[in-house]
Structure formats: structure tokens, C-alpha cells
Design an enzyme around this catalytic site. Structure first.
Site, PDB file in Angstrom:
ATOM      1  N   ASP A 334     -21.934  64.550  44.886  1.00 34.60           N
ATOM      2  CA  ASP A 334     -22.006  63.264  44.215  1.00 34.60           C
ATOM      3  C   ASP A 334     -22.411  63.507  42.768  1.00 34.60           C
ATOM      4  O   ASP A 334     -23.136  64.459  42.470  1.00 34.60           O
ATOM      5  CB  ASP A 334     -23.036  62.386  44.924  1.00 34.60           C
ATOM      6  CG  ASP A 334     -23.197  61.038  44.257  1.00 34.60           C
ATOM      7  OD1 ASP A 334     -22.177  60.364  44.066  1.00 34.60           O
ATOM      8  OD2 ASP A 334     -24.332  60.672  43.929  1.00 34.60           O
ATOM      9  N   ASP A 730     -37.369  96.752  69.618  1.00 33.12           N
ATOM     10  CA  ASP A 730     -36.442  96.060  68.724  1.00 33.12           C
ATOM     11  C   ASP A 730     -37.083  94.847  68.062  1.00 33.12           C
ATOM     12  O   ASP A 730     -36.655  94.428  66.999  1.00 33.12           O
ATOM     13  CB  ASP A 730     -35.203  95.599  69.503  1.00 33.12           C
ATOM     14  CG  ASP A 730     -34.287  96.775  69.841  1.00 33.12           C
ATOM     15  OD1 ASP A 730     -34.580  97.879  69.358  1.00 33.12           O
ATOM     16  OD2 ASP A 730     -33.308  96.575  70.581  1.00 33.12           O
TER      17      ASP A 730
END
Length: 895
Positions: A334, A730
Site C-alpha cells: 500500500d 543433535d
């Protein structure tokens, strides 16, 4: 009238008396309180319908909708069924922690956004029972007579009965940056655009000037704003690219895991192993195949990105939307308040035969008036300061934006408007009216009365007989045809730059001849024309640079506005937008196929409606684009919801817009979007690093277990050891990969294709190479230890070696193509801290008796620790050799 009739009536085509009759109200009396109460019971409160809040427990359950999470829960249930309670509980704890983190981050974002909901007017002044009173805006009903003045927010849709010098800012509804003059006249055309219904006022617009009385014709969901809210509710949210990618990845991994598990179970059964032992091996392999840490690490990485964005002025409502901007190919923005300041500013002008330009932006008085040969500017600037009902205090406008721009221009020219108003009080005025297109004020000064006029250049020029020149012998000279032509040409010159042009004039009247209560129109001629000024809502200074960064990053920016085509084109040029300029009427003439064919070549869309914006977004998405839509007005909300990611303004944005958006900018700064784009790319980059890291671990574990089975060896890992590798090993390093700094050049690369997979064949090949390296090294040490030290020692050595493989493999994940030994090698302190913690934990698991009982380990010798580390380092050294060879071959090909 019933509510259905109220909804469909073309109120702008009815006269004032007819409107009052249709609503069964006498404007002089207003509604009776009893009548208002009866209507309120019939039509309902003046508020927009809101979806009932989603229960907290359902929001929490939403966190379990990921396919990977479902698979993990199934694996936990299977482990529980065969008696492996430790494994089942560990998996469930990880799943629960992941869901809790995601729920808390999204809940915190919602609480932050709740503080921004301040759109609707809390109260309204009405006439009821012949008396003025203040009522709650939610209690307004059709037929109420509302009294408004400058600064008031319109609380409902209404037909004007009285309008004195009235102008209204309708940017929130239409996107039009300039205030609209309002009248009470009846309009004959039924099908008028919203912005052209100048005898109507609409909910959530703001009165900038004058005063008004309006009859409420519709309230709540029957208003134009309610219609937009309905469009928002009918528009479905899209899945983000990351959600789609992870869903695909999870399904593929689950399929691969299922096949491998079935093969291993069949081989073990064929070898005559008891079915419980075969099932245990299969579960261990399932644990190895599915990246248990992926949901948790992705959630943490997104949460970290969400927090960093919030620190930089962007609030994300959904975790998964953090990375969407990283894949954005088009930003539909806009104009008003997003790319521009939404603050009218004088940019150029003409006085005494000379052109001038103006520095600075908005309602800050920083800047100067520049031009060659400029004489004293006071004759031009004094009318701008005094012929005005508005003011600017501490960079905040009170009143009309156009008058605010002239106030600031006077300040830049060295005039203090407040002091001038005190020294030269106003004694009479001719208010502005759209019929005569000027405003005049009269001020007593010594033995004369100064008349200052501002208005349309052609009107002032027609009423002037002299003009202000630089001639030292006379301050004004005869306004002949040549000078008139020059002024007209200057007017066209400024208008050609899409500037709103205003002129000022003045006249001195002997004080003895002036009667403030007499006929003021007698002095509305023989003026001295002083000069003109061109005004506009200027682009934000940083917006053009942000658009250039988007261009470098392969992202197209398209400006969508309710402004006229010429104004939009001029702003687009200043911002550096390259492409066609198309109006809403031209869009209506295109079918969907034509729009899809031309959409990439259009850079600016002007004079568009909310429906146009949604159509533009849908056309871009159908063309394969990932679309971000920014906006602040209610008119932007449907398109924000239709886009892949809607971005609302937190300061100037309406509550409806913020509700429809996925991201809210707390600083209303377009540059924040570009920073968010970079953050999104970094997040996706880091998620890919983790996926490479953990999948190589999973592939290595699968190959190791599979090769051991095929070779007739015992499984080298237990299920709990595999969980330790996948979650504990991990987890911490992978989470620190989520805060890796941006790689060089990340904003000079094009957006990744929407259909691009996280796991490409080439990438999968490299991960298979890492996994094969881990398999060979682990089984070599495992087989040797089986023959010499026994199965438990061999299991511990294989387990430790595989953990150390991940220590070195994390550096492969950090840099997929370049060498891991680069300038950023030591930058991520959290990664080194995590790796140190993992080594310490592995030492505890191997040497601490309580941990040995849980993990089935025994103490290793120092020599075996060293051998294990040396073998594990091969995964990094071999990949560095591969990368070096690729660079040499690349240089050879280029040579």
C-alpha cells in the site's frame, strides 16, 4: 425500515429530508431514547462481528498437527507396547516440550497484538430528545444524529445533513491520501465509487477540518467497514512454504523408514531371531530414521527468529510464517503510510517569478527553501501561516493535512506561525467551500486590515488584478496576460509532477473602511497574487533504498493505492519502481487470463478497490509467486489475508488490518520488511543446515544398523542410545545452528523457487556420502572390539564413535559449498559451547555408573577415545578434500 432495506438503500441519492423520512427521525429533535433502545434491540450493537476466541486447549493441540509429530507419537506408542518404557517416555517428553514452546511463542505474540486494538471510537456525540449527549459508540443505531468536528473519528456510516468547511481523511477506507471535501448535496448517480460519495461519511474515517451533522444510516456489519470484515472472513489462510516443505519431507522420511524397518524385521526373522528382539531392532531403526529433533529445532529456530524480528519492529503471529518472507518473490505494498509518510509536505513552488524547492519531509520543520534569486519569502509564507485553522505541535498535526504542510513550510522559511497568530489576530473569515474553492481570513494590523487568501490557483488568478514581483520600486505590478500565462504554466508544471497545487493571495484594506460584520464578499476581488506551492504525501526517505535492496534480492515491489493514476505514477518514479501503471478501471477491463499475462510487467496499481487488491494477490499467487502484502487501512485487510503473508502497520494500521495480517510492523517502516526478508532467508538457511546435519546422522545410523544386520553382526546401538544421538547430540548443536549469522551475499541471491525441495538429489547424495563414512568408521571399530573386548565394550565404542562423528559433521553442515575453515569458523560461540557440553555429557554417559546402567555402556580407555576421535574426524577431512577438488576443477573449467 427493516435492516435489509437499510443495507441496500443508495443513501447518497436521497435528499436530506428524504433520508430523515426514510429513517423516521426528526433531525431537530433526534431520536427519542426509547426509540433508540428499541432499534438497538432490533439491529444489534454497532460493532464488527468477531470470531469466538479459540480455546487455549485447542491452540495447544494445534501444535501436534505436524506429520512428523504424529509419527513420533506412534513410535512412542509402539515402544510402550513392547515394554520399552524409557524410550517411549523420552520421545513423549521431546514432543511435549516442542508443543509447549510453539504454543507459548504464539500466545505471547497474540498478547502483544491485543494491546494494539484501539481502532473504533469509544464514544460519540449525538442529539437525542432535543439534547446533545455523549453515548457509547456501540449503542448507535440507524436514525441517530451524530455531531462531529475536526479530530473526531466517524463512528458509523451516515448521510450528511450539515457540513461546514468539512474535509475527511478516508485513507483507511479508500487509500486516498488527500482529505476529501464533503457536501450535503444530493448525488444523482446510483453507482458511484466509495471515494466519490461526497455526501456520505464512513466508519473509521477521520474528520480533519470543519464540523458536521450526519444521520446514521447503517451500523456494525452493515457498514462499508463491516462489508470488508466479511470479505476477510471469507478468505482462507495459506500454508507457508516451510510448512509444505516439512510436511513433504516428513512423509518421505516416514515412508523410507517404514520400508527399511520392514526389511530389517524380515531379515532378522529369517535369521531365526526372537520376534521381540527383531521388533526391538526395528524400533531402534525407526528411531534412527525419523529426525526426532527436527520439530523441536525448527520450532526453536523460528522462535529465535520471531524474537529477533520483534526486537527490530516486526511481530509475528505464527511461528511458521517467520521464514515465509525469505521465499517471497513479490511485495505488494500500500502507498499511503507504508511507502509514504501519510504527511502532506510542500515540495516545490513559485513566487515573484522564481521557482523554489523545499527540503525535508513530513511535519518536521527540518529543511530549507532553496532557489536562485529568491527575494523575501514573507509575503508568500505569512498567508500560509495565518489563513489556516490547523497547526503542528511537536511534529503532530492538529487539523487538515494540507494546512499542516503550509504551516511547516512557513516554519522552514523562518516564520513562527504561533507568534504571528498572536500578533495578528483574526477578526473575520470567509470559510473554505468547495463551491468557491478558497478560504480568506482578515487580520487587524496597525491602520489597515490584511486579507490573506489561499485556494485553487485558477480561482485566485481570476480574482487578482496585480501580482507580487521582485521589483524594488513596487511590491506589486499589474497582472497582464503574459504573467497570467506564466503562472498558469507554473501551475501545470507542478501539477505534472503529481503535486497538489495551492495558491496564496493578499489584499490590504484601510481599517476605517472594513466592517467585520458587513459583506466580506465585497473584498473578494482585486487581490495581489503572491505565489503557488506544490504539495504531496512524500515517499519515506528509506523506502527507495529498501526497494533497491529488494531488487538486488530478486524481489519485485508493486505499489497498490487508491490514489489517482498521475499521483501514483509520480510516487512510483520517486521510489524507483519500474514498470507499467494501471488503474482499477483498466483492471476491470481485463479478464483473469489477460491479468495473469500482464501482472509481472505492472509496477503500480492506482485507483483500486479492496476487491481489486484481492484479485491482484490471487493473480500473482496463481502465477507461482510467494506474495507479501503490506497495508494499514481497512481496505487492505482482505488482500492481507489472501496473501502468503500479510503485513500490517502497528501504529497507523486499523485493528481489522492487524487481525487479518500475519505480521505487524510496530514502527510502520517499509525498511523493517526488508530486514524481515533477510531474517526469513537466514532462518531457512539455518533450518536447511540442521536438516543436512540431522539427516546425515539418520542416514549414517540406518546404514550402520542395516550393514551390521546384513553382515550378521549384532545391532551396534540400542534404542536408547539412538535417542541420545538424535535428541541430545543433535539438539544443542542443531539449535545453535539456528542462530548462525547470515552467510555473505544472502540478500544478493534470488528467492528460492516455491517448488524447490529442502532435500535435492545432489544434497541427498552428499548426505549419503557422509552417512557411508560414518558407517564404515563405526563398524570398523565395532567389529574389532567385538573380537577383542566383548559386545558391551564394542557397543560403547561404536556409540561414542558415532557421537564424535556428529561433532565433526556439524562443520560440514555449517558450510555446504565453501570450506568450513573460514572467517566465521569461530564466530558462533553458542555452537562451541554446545559441542563442549555434548563431549562432557558423552564422557559422563560412558564413565558415570548410574548413566552406564541406563545406556548400557562401560568405561573406555584413553587410547580408544583417541582412536574414536581420529576415525570420526574423517567425515570432515574427506568433505574438505571434496570441496577443494571441486574448487580446483571449477577454476580449471573457467580457465
Amino acid at each position: 425500515m427493516n435492516s435489509e432495506t437499510l443495507w441496500h438503500t443508495r443513501w447518497h441519492t436521497l435528499g436530506r429530508a428524504a433520508t430523515a423520512a426514510a429513517l423516521e427521525v426528526d433531525p431537530e429533535r433526534g431520536l427519542a431514547s426509547t426509540d433508540a433502545a428499541e432499534r438497538l434491540a432490533r439491529v444489534g450493537e454497532n460493532r464488527l462481528a468477531e470470531a469466538p476466541p479459540r480455546p487455549v486447549w485447542l491452540k495447544f493441540l494445534d501444535q501436534f498437527r505436524s506429520f512428523l509429530i504424529v509419527v513420533l507419537i506412534f513410535a512412542s506408542a509402539l515402544a510402550w507396547a513392547i515394554g520399552e518404557l524409557k524410550d517411549a517416555l523420552v520421545i513423549l517428553v521431546v514432543v511435549f516440550l516442542n508443543a509447549s514452546l510453539g504454543f507459548w511463542q504464539e500466545h505471547r505474540a497474540e498478547r502483544t497484538l491485543a494491546a494494539l486494538k484501539d481502532m473504533l471510537a469509544a464514544h460519540a456525540r449525538v442529539r437525542r430528545d432535543r439534547h446533545q449527549m455523549e453515548v457509547d459508540a456501540t449503542s448507535l443505531v440507524p436514525g441517530d444524529l451524530v455531531l462531529l468536528e475536526a479530530g473526531d473519528r466517524v463512528p458509523a456510516d451516515g448521510r450528511l445533513l450539515v457540513a461546514h468547511n468539512l474535509e475527511v481523511d478516508e485513507a483507511a477506507l479508500t487509500g486516498e491520501s488527500q482529505a476529501v471535501g464533503k457536501v450535503t448535496d444530493t448525488l444523482d448517480t446510483p453507482e458511484l465509487a466509495l471515494g466519490d460519495r461526497v455526501n456520505m461519511l464512513y466508519m473509521n474515517t477521520v474528520v480533519t477540518r470543519g464540523r458536521a451533522e450526519m444521520l446514521v444510516v447503517t451500523t456494525g456489519m452493515a457498514t462499508e467497514m463491516g462489508s470488508l470484515a466479511g470479505m476477510i472472513a471469507d478468505t482462507a489462510h495459506s500454508e507457508t512454504p516451510l510448512q509444505r516443505q516439512l510436511d513433504i519431507l516428513g512423509k518421505r522420511l516416514a515412508l523410507a523408514a517404514g520400508i527399511v524397518v520392514a526389511v530389517i524385521f524380515a531379515l532378522d526373522a529369517a535369521r531365526g531371531l526372537p520376534w521381540i528382539q527383531a521388533a526391538m531392532t526395528a524400533i531402534a531403526l525407526a528411531v534412527a530414521a525419523i529426525p526426532e529433533g527436527l520439530p523441536a529445532v525448527v520450532t526453536v529456530t523460528l522462535a529465535i527468529g520471531m524474537w529477533r524480528m520483534a526486537q527490530n519492529g516486526a511481530i509475528l503471529k505464527k511461528l511458521a510464517a517467520v521464514e515465509t518472507l525469505g521465499s517471497t518473490t513479490v511485495i505488494c505494498s500500500d502507498k499511503t503510510g507504508t511507502l509514504t509518510l501519510n504527511q502532506m509536505t510542500a515540495r516545490a513552488g513559485w513566487v515573484a517569478g522564481r521557482r523554489f524547492t523545499v527540503d525535508g519531509e513530513g511535519y518536521q520543520a527540518n529543511g530549507c527553501i532553496c532557489g536562485e534569486g529568491l527575494a523575501d519569502l514573507r509575503p508568500l509564507l505569512l498567508p500560509m501561516a495565518l489563513c489556516s485553522d490547523s497547526s503542528v505541535r511537536e511534529a503532530a498535526l492538529v487539523g487538515d493535512p494540507t494546512e499542516g504542510a503550509l504551516w511547516v513550510l512557513a516554519q522552514k522559511g523562518g516564520i513562527d506561525p504561533l507568534a504571528e497568530r498572536e500578533h495578528t489576530p483574526r477578526i473575520a473569515e470567509i470559510p473554505f467551500d468547495s463551491a468557491h474553492k478558497f478560504m480568506a481570513t482578515f487580520h487587524h494590523r496597525g491602520d489597515c486590515v490584511e486579507m490573506f487568501i489561499k485556494g485553487a490557483p485558477d480561482v485566485l488568478l481570476a480574482r487578482s488584478s496585480t501580482w507580487h514581483s521582485r521589483d524594488e520600486r513596487a511590491s506589486s505590478r499589474l497582472l497582464d496576460d503574459d504573467v497570467r500565462a506564466t503562472i498558469a504554466a507554473e501551475n501545470e508544471h507542478l501539477a505534472g509532477q503529481a503535486l497538489r497545487v495551492l495558491a496564496v493571495a493578499r489584499r490590504q484594506i484601510p481599517a476605517r473602511d472594513f466592517d467585520p460584520t458587513g459583506d466580506l464578499w465585497a473584498w473578494a476581488r482585486n487581490w495581489t497574487f503572491v505565489g503557488i506551492a506544490g504539495l504531496m504525501d512524500p515517499p519515506r526517505a528509506e523506502a527507495a533504498a529498501a526497494i533497491r535492496r529488494c531488487s538486488q534480492a530478486g524481489i519485485r515491489v508493486k505499489m497498490i493505492t487508491g490514489d489517482h493514476k498521475a499521483t501514483a505514477a509520480a510516487i512510483g518514479r520517486e521510489l524507483g519502481l519500474k514498470g507499467e501503471v494501471t488503474s482499477g478501471a483498466e483492471l476491470d477491463a481485463m479478464d483473469d487470463a489477460t491479468l495473469a499475462r500482464r501482472i509481472d510487467s505492472i509496477a503500480v496499481f492506482a485507483r483500486v478497490s479492496p476487491a481489486h487488491k484481492v484479485r491482484i494477490v490471487k493473480a500473482l499467487k496463481a502465477d507461482g509467486h510467494v506474495v507479501a502484502m503490506t497495508g494499514d487501512g481497512v481496505n487492505d485487510a482482505p488482500a492481507l489475508k489472501a496473501a502468503d503473508i500479510g503485513i500490517a502497520m502497528g501504529i497507523t494500521g486499523t485493528a481489522v488490518t492487524r487481525e487479518a495480517a500475519t505480521m505487524v510492523l510496530t514502527d510502520d517502516n517499509f525498511t523493517t520488511i526488508v530486514r524481515a526478508v533477510e531474517e526469513g532467508r537466514v532462518i531457512f538457511d539455518n533450518i536447511v543446515k540442521f536438516v543436512r546435519f540431522q539427516l546425515s546422522t539418520n542416514i549414517g545410523a540406518i546404514l550402520t544398523v542395516l550393514a551390521a544386520t546384513l553382515a550378521g553382526l549384532p545391532s551396534p546401538f540400542t534404542a536408547i542410545q539412538l535417542l541420545w544421538i538424535n535428541i541430545i547430540m543433535d539438539g544443542p548443536p542443531a539449535m545453535t545452528l539456528g542462530v548462525e549469522p547470515a552467510r555473505p551475499g544472502i540478500m544478493r541471491a534470488p528467492p528460492r523457487p516455491q517448488a524447490a525441495h529442502i532435500l535435492t538429489l545432489r544434497r541427498l547424495g552428499r548426505l549419503a556420502l557422509y552417512g557411508a563414512t560414518m558407517m564404515v568408521g563405526t563398524l570398523w571399530l565395532f567389529h574389532g572390539a567385538l573380537d577383542t573386548r566383548g559386545e558391551q565394550y564394542a557397543l560403547t565404542l561404536a556409540f561414542t564413535t558415532f557421537v564424535l562423528f556428529q561433532f565433526f559433521n556439524v562443520f560440514n553442515a555449517r558450510r555446504e559449498h565453501g570450506s568450513a575453515f573460514n572467517r566465521q569458523f569461530l564466530r558462533n560461540g553458542r555452537l562451541w559451547l554446545a559441542l563442549g557440553g555434548v563431549l562432557a555429557l558423552q564422557v559422563i554417559v560412558v564413565n558415570w555408573p548410574p548413566a552406564q546402567a541406563i545406556f548400557g555402556t562401560v568405561a573406555l580407555t584413553t587410547n580408544d577415545w583417541l582412536r574414536s576421535a581420529l576415525v570420526a574426524s574423517s567425515v570432515l577431512l574427506l568433505d574438505e578434500a571434496r570441496k577443494l577438488l571441486m574448487r580446483i576443477m571449477g577454476k580449471t573449467r573457467r580457465a
